[in-house]
Design a protein around this motif. Sequence first.
Motif, mmCIF file in Angstrom:
data_model
loop_
_atom_site.group_PDB
_atom_site.id
_atom_site.type_symbol
_atom_site.label_atom_id
_atom_site.label_comp_id
_atom_site.label_asym_id
_atom_site.label_seq_id
_atom_site.Cartn_x
_atom_site.Cartn_y
_atom_site.Cartn_z
ATOM 1 N N LYS A 1 -7.087 12.224 -26.019
ATOM 2 C CA LYS A 1 -6.393 11.620 -24.879
ATOM 3 C C LYS A 1 -4.885 11.847 -24.977
ATOM 4 O O LYS A 1 -4.221 12.099 -23.971
ATOM 5 C CB LYS A 1 -6.690 10.112 -24.835
ATOM 6 C CG LYS A 1 -7.527 9.741 -23.641
ATOM 7 C CD LYS A 1 -7.600 8.247 -23.434
ATOM 8 C CE LYS A 1 -7.871 7.943 -21.977
ATOM 9 N NZ LYS A 1 -8.185 6.521 -21.748
ATOM 10 N N GLU A 2 -4.366 11.753 -26.183
ATOM 11 C CA GLU A 2 -2.934 12.015 -26.374
ATOM 12 C C GLU A 2 -2.598 13.461 -26.026
ATOM 13 O O GLU A 2 -1.618 13.744 -25.338
ATOM 14 C CB GLU A 2 -2.543 11.773 -27.842
ATOM 15 C CG GLU A 2 -2.272 10.322 -28.178
ATOM 16 C CD GLU A 2 -2.302 10.089 -29.695
ATOM 17 O OE1 GLU A 2 -2.559 8.952 -30.086
ATOM 18 O OE2 GLU A 2 -2.086 11.063 -30.457
ATOM 19 N N LEU A 3 -3.445 14.369 -26.517
ATOM 20 C CA LEU A 3 -3.210 15.788 -26.232
ATOM 21 C C LEU A 3 -3.259 16.042 -24.727
ATOM 22 O O LEU A 3 -2.408 16.756 -24.164
ATOM 23 C CB LEU A 3 -4.268 16.635 -26.961
ATOM 24 C CG LEU A 3 -4.227 18.131 -26.702
ATOM 25 C CD1 LEU A 3 -2.880 18.722 -27.109
ATOM 26 C CD2 LEU A 3 -5.347 18.849 -27.474
ATOM 27 N N LYS A 4 -4.245 15.445 -24.085
ATOM 28 C CA LYS A 4 -4.366 15.576 -22.629
ATOM 29 C C LYS A 4 -3.090 15.093 -21.934
ATOM 30 O O LYS A 4 -2.566 15.752 -21.032
ATOM 31 C CB LYS A 4 -5.578 14.741 -22.202
ATOM 32 C CG LYS A 4 -5.813 14.551 -20.748
ATOM 33 C CD LYS A 4 -7.271 14.138 -20.580
ATOM 34 C CE LYS A 4 -7.483 12.975 -19.659
ATOM 35 N NZ LYS A 4 -8.916 12.622 -19.573
ATOM 36 N N ALA A 5 -2.576 13.951 -22.370
ATOM 37 C CA ALA A 5 -1.358 13.410 -21.761
ATOM 38 C C ALA A 5 -0.175 14.352 -22.002
ATOM 39 O O ALA A 5 0.610 14.626 -21.085
ATOM 40 C CB ALA A 5 -1.069 12.018 -22.322
ATOM 41 N N GLU A 6 -0.072 14.878 -23.199
ATOM 42 C CA GLU A 6 0.997 15.835 -23.504
ATOM 43 C C GLU A 6 0.917 17.062 -22.606
ATOM 44 O O GLU A 6 1.917 17.511 -22.047
ATOM 45 C CB GLU A 6 0.849 16.361 -24.945
ATOM 46 C CG GLU A 6 1.449 15.509 -26.011
ATOM 47 C CD GLU A 6 1.151 16.124 -27.381
ATOM 48 O OE1 GLU A 6 1.361 17.346 -27.552
ATOM 49 O OE2 GLU A 6 0.695 15.386 -28.275
ATOM 50 N N VAL A 7 -0.295 17.615 -22.521
ATOM 51 C CA VAL A 7 -0.473 18.848 -21.747
ATOM 52 C C VAL A 7 -0.168 18.596 -20.275
ATOM 53 O O VAL A 7 0.481 19.409 -19.614
ATOM 54 C CB VAL A 7 -1.913 19.385 -21.937
ATOM 55 C CG1 VAL A 7 -2.211 20.492 -20.944
ATOM 56 C CG2 VAL A 7 -2.106 19.881 -23.365
ATOM 57 N N ARG A 8 -0.616 17.440 -19.778
ATOM 58 C CA ARG A 8 -0.366 17.157 -18.353
ATOM 59 C C ARG A 8 1.124 16.921 -18.100
ATOM 60 O O ARG A 8 1.652 17.306 -17.068
ATOM 61 C CB ARG A 8 -1.195 15.954 -17.902
ATOM 62 C CG ARG A 8 -2.666 16.319 -17.921
ATOM 63 C CD ARG A 8 -3.550 15.410 -17.096
ATOM 64 N NE ARG A 8 -4.879 16.019 -17.060
ATOM 65 C CZ ARG A 8 -5.955 15.466 -16.520
ATOM 66 N NH1 ARG A 8 -5.874 14.292 -15.943
ATOM 67 N NH2 ARG A 8 -7.108 16.104 -16.530
ATOM 68 N N ALA A 9 1.770 16.284 -19.060
ATOM 69 C CA ALA A 9 3.197 16.016 -18.890
ATOM 70 C C ALA A 9 3.987 17.328 -18.875
ATOM 71 O O ALA A 9 4.994 17.452 -18.172
ATOM 72 C CB ALA A 9 3.684 15.111 -20.019
#
Lengths: 558, 558
Positions: free
Chosen positions: A548-556
Amino acid sequence: MAKYAIGVDFGTESGRALLVNVADGREVATAVHPYANGVIDERLPDSGIRLEPDWALQDPNDYIEVFKRAIPAVMKESGVRPEDVIGLGIDFTACTMLPTKADGTPLCYLSQWRSHPNAWVKLWKHHAAQPEANKLNETARNLGYPFLDRYGGKISSEWFIPKAWQTLDEDPEVYAAADRFIEAADWVVWQLTGEEKRNSCTAGYKAIWSKREGYPPDAFFAALDPRMERITGEKMSRTIYSLGQKAGGLTVEAAAWTGLRPGTAVAIANVDAHVSVPAATVSEPGRMVIIMGTSNCHMVLGTEEHIVPGMCGYVEDGIIPGFFGYEAGQSCVGDHFAWFVENCVPSAYEREAAARGVNIHQLLEEKAAALQPGESGLVALDWWNGNRSVLVDVDLTGLLIGATLATKPEEIYRALIEATAYGTRIIVETFAANGVPVNEIVATGGLPDRNKLLMQTYADVTGRPIHVAGTHQAGALGSAMFGAVAAGAAAGGYDSIFEATPRMASLRPEAYQPIPEHQEIYERLYAEYVLLHDYFGRGANDVMKRLKELKAEVRAAK
Amino acid sequence: MAKYAIGVDFGTESGRALLVNVADGREVATAVHPYANGVIDERLPDSGIRLEPDWALQDPNDYIEVFKRAIPAVMKESGVRPEDVIGLGIDFTACTMLPTKADGTPLCYLSQWRSHPNAWVKLWKHHAAQPEANKLNETARNLGYPFLDRYGGKISSEWFIPKAWQTLDEDPEVYAAADRFIEAADWVVWQLTGEEKRNSCTAGYKAIWSKREGYPPDAFFAALDPRMERITGEKMSRTIYSLGQKAGGLTVEAAAWTGLRPGTAVAIANVDAHVSVPAATVSEPGRMVIIMGTSNCHMVLGTEEHIVPGMCGYVEDGIIPGFFGYEAGQSCVGDHFAWFVENCVPSAYEREAAARGVNIHQLLEEKAAALQPGESGLVALDWWNGNRSVLVDVDLTGLLIGATLATKPEEIYRALIEATAYGTRIIVETFAANGVPVNEIVATGGLPDRNKLLMQTYADVTGRPIHVAGTHQAGALGSAMFGAVAAGAAAGGYDSIFEATPRMASLRPEAYQPIPEHQEIYERLYAEYVLLHDYFGRGANDVMKRLKELKAEVRAAK
């Protein structure tokens, strides 16, 4: 003459009035009035001010319109005379709260504040107070306040104090102008009766109040923000009324809105979920009520105070006066099946459903019901929307294990149903292990009528009989029951909810009994679920959070 | 005059002939002939004898028909003169084997045996010899035979000895009547040349033979079943020929079938996967060939003998003479995406694909390609059909983790693609860690042309450039290359596969290079994959096996 009570159930998009015969709970007439402004999550009315993505507001005038439209409608439909309506109760979504002047006027009614988002009603699903919730939890933990234990270790961003604090953080002028912050439930009762009387249910479950300790002390609020030090004394009220009490009588003005008689008894406000408990025949310990809809809400009464780890909260007098009301929840149940149907069901199944004239949920249920427990080889963790109880972790995500090239959609569908049943069993067993026994389950809400497989699976997995509440409008019926209690026996109602419950609430004749051969297999599957639940949910492998953290990073970064 | 060679590729449903210019590998003409009896998995021809569910047989006459139909077809189409065809090579599915008389006559041709299922060709995917495979593995382990190490610790039920042993177990008369058990690959070469010459590839990969140790000793076979003690000496042959050797010349009869000249050079037989390696330009260590289709087959050459844990096998001279040929595999790649499309893609996507005139795989690829690595928050274990390498465990099953209510079909589709790439990376790294370096990958098979996202993902995840073989018919081209080698330089061909490879095989000009920003994210995702891979695959939590056992129990009781 027969006597009647009216329950008004305020939902997310509309309000419903239900007129009920006090003697036997018979539902005589019902009417729904949709809120003109619905959920305000893009732009404020009039000013057109744009809202941030996590906001969800409402217009308090929409609630008053429900009284003006839906109550006259049920009166007209039923032909009941106003003098035969002895009481009125209401229930509301929660925490849904607003700032008002000292006389109850919502700030958003005033032209000075109308273009200020924080002046409006913050709906239960307003999620923009997360930073405040995080700071509140951290402060409470650091300063050693024990109240977090009553709420599974965490105060939600959906609750009262974070929402009020957000107003202070973002718009101190609105905060200063607000003489009161109040639950919409209590506000509508105030509008009906002219009296500001706050209920023990929302105070306890949403505003960190307890019957024995009251609110946290001013020092705690000062630690959050010195300007908030005296919020409970100055902008709320430390006098809390128990469910089952009378709030007052209808004012002349409110009587004119509704067509009822001035002075008609009005009950202390309640919450939609909690008021469903007596409507599902439960006013004693040992019988859990589960409201099954997009999510599951589990409620059970206890005679003693117990810290049950990972529950949503427990409140003395919070559901039924004299008992501790324990609440737990699963964030993804009906939503789970809706997601599956929207994203994972092949067109061949849709064609088959259309050809046979059934809906896709019915087709899937039929195919899934033809399977034996264990036959699919699948187990899922029901965390598509995080875990509300007992792990209390929104960052957990879904898992499906056991798929092969022969796996069919109905097998996945059944695995999702089973996963929510395992999740309920964990809740039931956690309650039982901590001194709050659950011997029987009563289901209510939208799902029990629509999915027999779901009900049977819950019985098989939990090993408890599952009954189904007789009413389809548990919220409104429960409110009407409290309306009859507010009126009292002398007026043709009841002197307590314990007297009202067996007379006004009922169960369906049919119930779901655990099937021993299924239970045997589900014991093994549940053991697998628990193993995975603990491995992914208790820190051995935090892959879900890292993803989930990685997803948030990538989306940001996108 | 230009010289030509013909390759014949025997697949599961049909055989293909390809006529190739020896000088540059140009593919001049191709023809496919479907097997009249196809895969025999329900009833035997003529007798109508019903087969058990795991059976898969073929009719050897169908193979001869390929020579009679497909070779004349390419001759006719190309207009090439028979005297300009200097060599012929074949490749076959494996292990596909049959019992014959001493003169090569298949037992199933004989009326006495025609109604005996064990007298027919057992196709590679005949799975009914699992009990024999289990006993073989157990016996080898108990008696301490080291050959299991060459095959990832397990002999498959698809391989030669279990299939022959099944005949003995079930139909000892057929076993006794069989003078030879032989790979279909070697049998068709025998039919072309009149000489029984067995190839090192199938002997090594499928029949437990090695160049240094030969077959296991008679004592081992006696331990399996005393009646099988002398099987390798009496019913097989201990003389094994290396790939790249000439088997013989076309007989007059075979020349008449094909329209080629008697005496035309015929190569030692080969296997479809392994013969693709030189056709993909690889005849040296360091460059892995992956055949990407329903499953993945990974092949790489090494100069030394290494035990690489969990690989399908390694055979000296097994792919290219003089090298150890290492093979690994993934059981579920194209099958994975086909399963997903059939079972999990909603009708809205099918409508969108239809409206835009693309197929559903293209639509999914396009939507998935618009996502960034890590954006979906999903990780899968690609075990929908078990794990062939490096865990070698058919009882492992699929896993998907990270789903939320916002998860879209293309995100799951992309996660499945990524999972197969992680599986390939584990294989690549296991080879590298055990002395078999992999610096570059050449892809061939059906998938590379159809899915650019897949290719880019493999490059990003493995950190290796991915090239794509120039030919669409790697099997048939590789066979033609070996045909040219069998003919020799003096006849206009080549004296070794090393000379033939750079001239007859080619790569596409475009290749897939790892994208550094993707690699960085995939490092993190791969770490998660490995953690889950080891947790579920190496015994920490055998939930997948327990679920499969439960499923088998429940189905058996149904």
